[in-house]
Design a protein around this motif. Structure first.
Motif, mmCIF file in Angstrom:
data_model
loop_
_atom_site.group_PDB
_atom_site.id
_atom_site.type_symbol
_atom_site.label_atom_id
_atom_site.label_comp_id
_atom_site.label_asym_id
_atom_site.label_seq_id
_atom_site.Cartn_x
_atom_site.Cartn_y
_atom_site.Cartn_z
ATOM 1 N N LYS A 237 0.803 -1.216 0.000
ATOM 2 C CA LYS A 237 0.000 0.000 0.000
ATOM 3 C C LYS A 237 0.845 1.280 0.000
ATOM 4 O O LYS A 237 0.332 2.365 -0.248
ATOM 5 C CB LYS A 237 -0.934 0.002 1.218
ATOM 6 C CG LYS A 237 -1.967 -1.142 1.224
ATOM 7 C CD LYS A 237 -2.949 -1.021 0.092
ATOM 8 C CE LYS A 237 -4.000 -2.115 0.108
ATOM 9 N NZ LYS A 237 -4.988 -1.989 1.157
ATOM 10 N N ASN A 238 2.152 1.150 0.297
ATOM 11 C CA ASN A 238 3.032 2.315 0.298
ATOM 12 C C ASN A 238 3.730 2.528 -1.046
ATOM 13 O O ASN A 238 4.487 3.479 -1.208
ATOM 14 C CB ASN A 238 4.083 2.169 1.393
ATOM 15 C CG ASN A 238 3.492 2.159 2.777
ATOM 16 O OD1 ASN A 238 2.757 3.067 3.143
ATOM 17 N ND2 ASN A 238 3.787 1.138 3.558
ATOM 18 N N ARG A 240 4.048 3.875 -4.389
ATOM 19 C CA ARG A 240 3.419 4.920 -5.192
ATOM 20 C C ARG A 240 3.531 4.654 -6.690
ATOM 21 O O ARG A 240 2.940 5.368 -7.498
ATOM 22 C CB ARG A 240 4.034 6.283 -4.840
ATOM 23 C CG ARG A 240 3.623 6.771 -3.448
ATOM 24 C CD ARG A 240 2.127 7.036 -3.415
ATOM 25 N NE ARG A 240 1.670 7.449 -2.103
ATOM 26 C CZ ARG A 240 1.067 6.652 -1.235
ATOM 27 N NH1 ARG A 240 0.854 5.378 -1.550
ATOM 28 N NH2 ARG A 240 0.668 7.095 -0.058
ATOM 29 N N TYR A 330 -8.287 9.007 -7.691
ATOM 30 C CA TYR A 330 -7.164 8.105 -7.977
ATOM 31 C C TYR A 330 -7.618 6.887 -8.777
ATOM 32 O O TYR A 330 -7.060 5.801 -8.662
ATOM 33 C CB TYR A 330 -6.436 7.688 -6.696
ATOM 34 C CG TYR A 330 -5.889 8.869 -5.936
ATOM 35 C CD1 TYR A 330 -4.840 9.619 -6.443
ATOM 36 C CD2 TYR A 330 -6.441 9.260 -4.716
ATOM 37 C CE1 TYR A 330 -4.345 10.730 -5.761
ATOM 38 C CE2 TYR A 330 -5.952 10.364 -4.024
ATOM 39 C CZ TYR A 330 -4.903 11.079 -4.560
ATOM 40 O OH TYR A 330 -4.416 12.177 -3.881
ATOM 41 N N ARG A 349 -2.670 4.602 -5.786
ATOM 42 C CA ARG A 349 -2.803 4.959 -4.372
ATOM 43 C C ARG A 349 -3.778 4.016 -3.675
ATOM 44 O O ARG A 349 -4.842 4.428 -3.184
ATOM 45 C CB ARG A 349 -3.259 6.409 -4.216
ATOM 46 C CG ARG A 349 -2.295 7.459 -4.728
ATOM 47 C CD ARG A 349 -1.093 7.616 -3.813
ATOM 48 N NE ARG A 349 -1.500 8.077 -2.503
ATOM 49 C CZ ARG A 349 -1.597 9.373 -2.165
ATOM 50 N NH1 ARG A 349 -1.317 10.309 -3.053
ATOM 51 N NH2 ARG A 349 -1.965 9.701 -0.953
ATOM 52 N N ASP A 351 -3.956 2.825 -0.862
ATOM 53 C CA ASP A 351 -4.293 3.191 0.513
ATOM 54 C C ASP A 351 -5.442 4.181 0.581
ATOM 55 O O ASP A 351 -6.025 4.391 1.657
ATOM 56 C CB ASP A 351 -3.062 3.777 1.216
ATOM 57 C CG ASP A 351 -2.502 4.996 0.497
ATOM 58 O OD1 ASP A 351 -2.397 4.948 -0.744
ATOM 59 O OD2 ASP A 351 -2.164 5.996 1.160
ATOM 60 N N GLU A 352 -5.797 4.811 -0.546
ATOM 61 C CA GLU A 352 -6.880 5.797 -0.578
ATOM 62 C C GLU A 352 -8.241 5.160 -0.860
ATOM 63 O O GLU A 352 -9.250 5.846 -0.851
ATOM 64 C CB GLU A 352 -6.601 6.858 -1.647
ATOM 65 C CG GLU A 352 -5.424 7.757 -1.344
ATOM 66 C CD GLU A 352 -5.723 8.738 -0.205
ATOM 67 O OE1 GLU A 352 -6.912 8.986 0.049
ATOM 68 O OE2 GLU A 352 -4.764 9.235 0.408
#
Length: 452
Positions: A237-238, A240, A330, A349, A351-352
């Protein structure tokens, strides 16, 4: 069905045993250790998990979760060599994310099943002190018989603490991390031994050097979901640079169908992480009208609406609202194909995101053919070796909408892809609705005709 309390044991036979891991909340990985009488593993081959799914010629096997069963360990006690004294089953959080603990796992249940006997269950006590791994149960020799014991012992330093206790040499790595270094320290194992984030390295007991045991989950490869099935795709999830691509593909099905019309449209209904709920129903569940989403916010402290928007202002990406990958949502649709082929959207992204529902709309000009007759399917890939195809199985006519797949991004270490295949009512143009808890309501959204 009997249930053991922590420390209790019961006799089991020597027939094949299946131990199932059931849990709510954040995902938990299941593994097994084959342990000798001295309490140590004999070699790195004695760890059975998703990257090394078998030991002792299949006497102990790891089986991933599938549409019909949870993650599980199968073992044949009678086939184990005499120097294996016990098999210990372990639950653990993502080894690559030091922030993941059992505090975020709402419930853990081990269900041990053996042919000809009643199932035995064990629920370990709540683990709220930063534990990242837990010894669940063990099957051990007692003279000529085998017994099952409930353990429930947690480790705050996760797999590193377990590795040390079972004679596995651990090598620390000091490389940079995506996590801030000040946040990586942990408070120690069940023995309160301080530690940093570590990568276990297993070596044989004769001190022969071994390569590091790879704990990263492997890519899925290319798989196709069965009707009602689901699969988990591991995602960082990190990262990019990660792009998840979801495509609606269709070939028209036949020359006749292509002549009559074959204009399908891909829609992505979405609930961002800021609005998502860990609900009481399984994501992807079909609900009726007046459903009120209830549950815990995915992001603590967020004020989450109980109902989803049902009009044209709802959170949706489609041919009239292409979206963006540079800013919210996103998600971006690459364009509108009016002939057989492909429409694709990119999701960045991760995580969004909370939930993304992939739907297809069949324009009125297509006539009454079923989505399956167009050869329609959804294909989801992470570009890192995992590709999941979500096909259609039903031949339904006079249906203009189908909800094909739900992508659940709420897990910290990946996304769960659910096969949905839910159709709108006959002759209705109303769009599906995705609720904040990931449930789906058909025939509840706006009507928006598409004409040539």
């Amino acid at each position: 069905m009997s249930e053991l309390r922590k420390g209790e044991n019961t006799e089991v036979g020597s027939a094949r045993i299946t131990a199932e891991l059931h849990n709510l909340g954040d995902p938990v990985d299941l593994s097994a250790l084959l342990v000798a009488v001295d309490g140590k593993v004999r070699s790195d081959d004695d760890l059975v998990f998703y990257n090394q799914p078998s030991a002792e010629s299949g006497a102990v096997r790891h089986l991933a979760a599938d549409a019909g069963s949870p993650e599980r360990i199968e073992m044949d006690p009678a086939a184990l060599p005499v120097d294996v004294h016990r098999v210990v089953l372990v639950g653990s959080c993502d080894p690559d994310d030091a922030t993941r603990t059992f505090r975020d796992v709402k419930e853990v249940l081990m269900r041990v099943v053996q042919h000809g006997a009643d199932p035995v269950c064990f629920r370990p006590p709540a683990l709220t002190d930063g534990e990242r791994a837990v010894l669940l149960v063990e099957i051990y020799r007692r003279g000529p018989t085998w017994k099952l014991r409930a353990i429930g012992q947690g480790y705050a330093n996760g797999l590193a603490g377990l590795a040390t206790d079972f004679g596995i040499e651990v090598e620390e790595t000091q490389g940079p991390s995506l996590l801030d270094q000040s946040d990586k320290g942990e408070t120690g194992s069940s023995l309160d031994t301080a530690t940093t984030e570590e990568t276990p390295r297993l070596t044989t007991q004769d001190a022969t050097a071994a390569s590091p045991m790879n704990l990263h989950k492997p890519p899925l490869g290319k798989i196709s979901l069965d009707k009602g099935g689901q699969v988990s795709m591991g995602l960082d999830k990190n990262d990019r640079d990660l792009v998840v691509t979801a495509s609606l593909e269709w070939d028209g099905g036949s020359e006749r169908r292509r002549r009559l019309g074959a204009d399908l449209d891909l829609y992505a209904l979405f609930v961002p992480a800021s609005k998502a709920l860990h609900g009481r129903k399984i994501p992807g569940t079909l609900v009726r009208s007046r459903h009120v989403a209830q549950g815990e916010p995915l992001r603590p402290g967020a004020v989450v609406p109980a109902t989803a928007k049902k009009g044209k202002s709802a959170d949706v990406v489609y041919y009239k609202r292409l979206g963006s990958v540079r800013s919210r949502p996103y998600i971006r649709l690459d364009g509108d194909s009016r002939v057989p082929g492909r429409e694709s959207l990119r999701i960045v992204r991760p995580d969004e995101h909370g939930y993304v529902l992939l739907c297809a709309y069949s324009a009125l000009s297509n006539g009454f053919g079923s989505f399956r007759s167009f050869g329609a399917k959804v294909v989801i890939t992470d570009g890192r070796g995992s590709t999941v195809t979500v096909p259609l199985f039903e031949n339904t006519k006079t249906r203009y909408w189908v909800a094909i797949a739900l992508v659940d991004f709420t897990a910290a270490d990946g996304a769960a892809i659910h096969h949905i295949e839910a159709y709108s009512a006959r002759m209705t143009e109303r769009r599906p609705v995705l609720h904040p808890d990931g449930t789906i309501e058909m025939n509840a959204g706006p009507v928006e005709f598409k004409r040539r």
